[in-house]
Design a protein around this motif. Structure first.
Motif, PDB file in Angstrom:
ATOM      1  N   ASP A   1      -3.186  -4.817   1.459  1.00 43.69           N
ATOM      2  CA  ASP A   1      -3.674  -4.372   2.776  1.00 43.69           C
ATOM      3  C   ASP A   1      -4.899  -5.155   3.252  1.00 43.69           C
ATOM      4  O   ASP A   1      -5.261  -5.074   4.432  1.00 43.69           O
TER       5      ASP A   1
ATOM      6  N   HIS B   1      -4.957   5.996   6.297  1.00 41.21           N
ATOM      7  CA  HIS B   1      -6.110   5.244   6.797  1.00 41.21           C
ATOM      8  C   HIS B   1      -5.875   4.618   8.164  1.00 41.21           C
ATOM      9  O   HIS B   1      -6.707   3.836   8.635  1.00 41.21           O
ATOM     10  N   HIS B   2      -4.727   4.896   8.804  1.00 37.89           N
ATOM     11  CA  HIS B   2      -4.489   4.313  10.130  1.00 37.89           C
ATOM     12  C   HIS B   2      -5.334   5.028  11.190  1.00 37.89           C
ATOM     13  O   HIS B   2      -5.303   6.249  11.275  1.00 37.89           O
TER      14      HIS B   2
ATOM     15  N   ASP C   1       0.025   6.986   3.733  1.00 40.88           N
ATOM     16  CA  ASP C   1       0.075   5.751   4.523  1.00 40.88           C
ATOM     17  C   ASP C   1       0.981   5.860   5.757  1.00 40.88           C
ATOM     18  O   ASP C   1       1.456   4.851   6.254  1.00 40.88           O
TER      19      ASP C   1
ATOM     20  N   ASP D   1       0.828  -1.205   0.000  1.00 45.18           N
ATOM     21  CA  ASP D   1       0.000   0.000   0.000  1.00 45.18           C
ATOM     22  C   ASP D   1       0.865   1.258   0.000  1.00 45.18           C
ATOM     23  O   ASP D   1       0.548   2.238  -0.672  1.00 45.18           O
TER      24      ASP D   1
ATOM     25  N   ALA E   1      -7.286   0.722   2.742  1.00 44.72           N
ATOM     26  CA  ALA E   1      -5.911   1.028   2.325  1.00 44.72           C
ATOM     27  C   ALA E   1      -5.863   2.501   1.952  1.00 44.72           C
ATOM     28  O   ALA E   1      -6.901   3.112   1.652  1.00 44.72           O
ATOM     29  N   THR E   2      -4.662   3.067   1.946  1.00 42.07           N
ATOM     30  CA  THR E   2      -4.547   4.461   1.521  1.00 42.07           C
ATOM     31  C   THR E   2      -4.916   4.605   0.043  1.00 42.07           C
ATOM     32  O   THR E   2      -5.496   5.609  -0.363  1.00 42.07           O
TER      33      THR E   2
END
Ligand SMILES: [Mn+2]
Length: 328
Positions: free
Chosen positions: A168, A118-119, A93, A34, A137-138
């Motif tokens: 991901d 996206h975390h 990411d 990703d 996922a990003t």
């Protein structure tokens, strides 16, 4: 997050891109599928918007992603220290500032920075932040950004987006495989991406060096008496002896975790300076982030890591004991 908020974030990201002419694109250290795909996809978008982009990563790049267009243009600080100038930074990411590693030394701390990630733990370190924890996922966010900009990915860009989604989501198997992920994947297949080729290359095939490393590790697979903890180790000479590289360690810990009844799997890796890196995976009962934290590491509840003092035997028994206590 509401649809309105999502549109507003994408508007802000496009405004940020329009307001600058040249960009440094960076992702996290030890980049995964990703991270590399996001780097390439956002650079493709920048070029399509008439902007200049230079891509730099701190780490060695994973060779199995070499098929992605533009891969060879990503510069690694492991090989060079490029002299570049740019107006703004785009981080993809990266859950926090530190995840960019040494690349941060190439720009001032108050540099204009667009943070796309996206975390769930992302702390919003950018000037503009597009953070969507529900994205798998990003590249999922970047797909939306491309569509929002009125563009359509070309085949090579579509391959990169598909690569990020595939890796991901563990091959569209993890719980982050939402209807939206499948919709995007379907549209990418419609653009000509070969899903079976990418799955074969990324999920099935491995180098003989990785297979040898896996054999070495599996021969040492050990379980606690109650079979709740499984662990394996890679000594400091093993990578060289197998002809393997550190990206080949990826996934090995799962062989310890994926045995019926095992609650925590651990991979120990002796480093060249005699310290020991541990990667932990939990089936759900143990919070391995908390265990890692008590050893100065961190991560997620079900996947974490920490660094331990050598020698290897002492490090292994110390961490296994801590996991045993956490499982009581
Ligand atoms: Mn990601």
């Amino acid at each position: 997050m509401s649809g309105n908020q999502m549109v507003q974030q994408l508007d802000e990201a496009l405004a940020f891109i329009k307001a600058n002419a040249s960009f440094l694109v960076v992702s996290h250290v030890q980049p995964d599928g990703d991270a590399i795909s996001s780097t390439l996809v956002v650079s493709w978008l920048l070029e399509r918007m008439g902007k200049k982009a230079v891509m730099i990563n701190e780490s060695e790049l994973p060779a199995r992603l070499q098929y992605l267009r533009g891969f060879d243009d990503i510069r690694s600080l492991k090989h060079e220290r490029p002299e570049v100038s740019f107006d703004a930074v785009i981080a993809v990411d990266c859950a926090d500032y530190r995840r960019m590693g040494e690349v941060v030394s190439m720009f001032p701390e108050n540099c204009r920075l667009l943070n796309i990630d996206h975390h769930p733990t992302n702390n919003g370190f950018g000037t503009v932040n597009v953070i969507r924890p529900e994205a798998a996922a990003t590249v999922e966010i970047l797909y939306d950004l491309i569509i929002h900009a009125g563009l359509t990915p070309d085949l090579e860009c579509a391959k990169a987006i598909y690569t990020g989604l595939l890796t991901d989501t563990g091959g569209f198997r993890y719980s982050n495989t939402t209807p939206r992920v499948m919709e995007i994947a379907a549209s990418l297949l419609g653009l000509g991406v070969s899903g079976s080729e990418l799955a074969d290359h990324l999920l099935e095939k491995m180098t003989i060096a990785k297979l040898k490393l896996l054999q070495t590790a599996l021969a040492r697979l050990t379980f606690s008496e109650d079979l709740k903890i499984g662990w394996l180790y890679i000594g400091k000479e093993d990578l060289a002896e197998c002809g393997a590289v550190s990206e080949d360690l990826e996934g090995i810990v799962n062989y310890a975790l994926n045995v019926d009844g095992v609650e925590v799997g651990i991979l120990f890796k002796e480093t060249s300076d005699g310290a020991v890196k541990a990667s932990m995976r939990s089936a759900g009962k143990a919070d391995v982030a908390a265990i890692a934290q008590s050893f100065g590491g961190g991560g997620h509840v079900r996947a974490s890591g920490c660094r331990l003092e050598g020698p290897l035997e002492g490090a292994m028994s110390g961490l296994v004991e801590a996991v045993r206590k956490a499982l009581v």
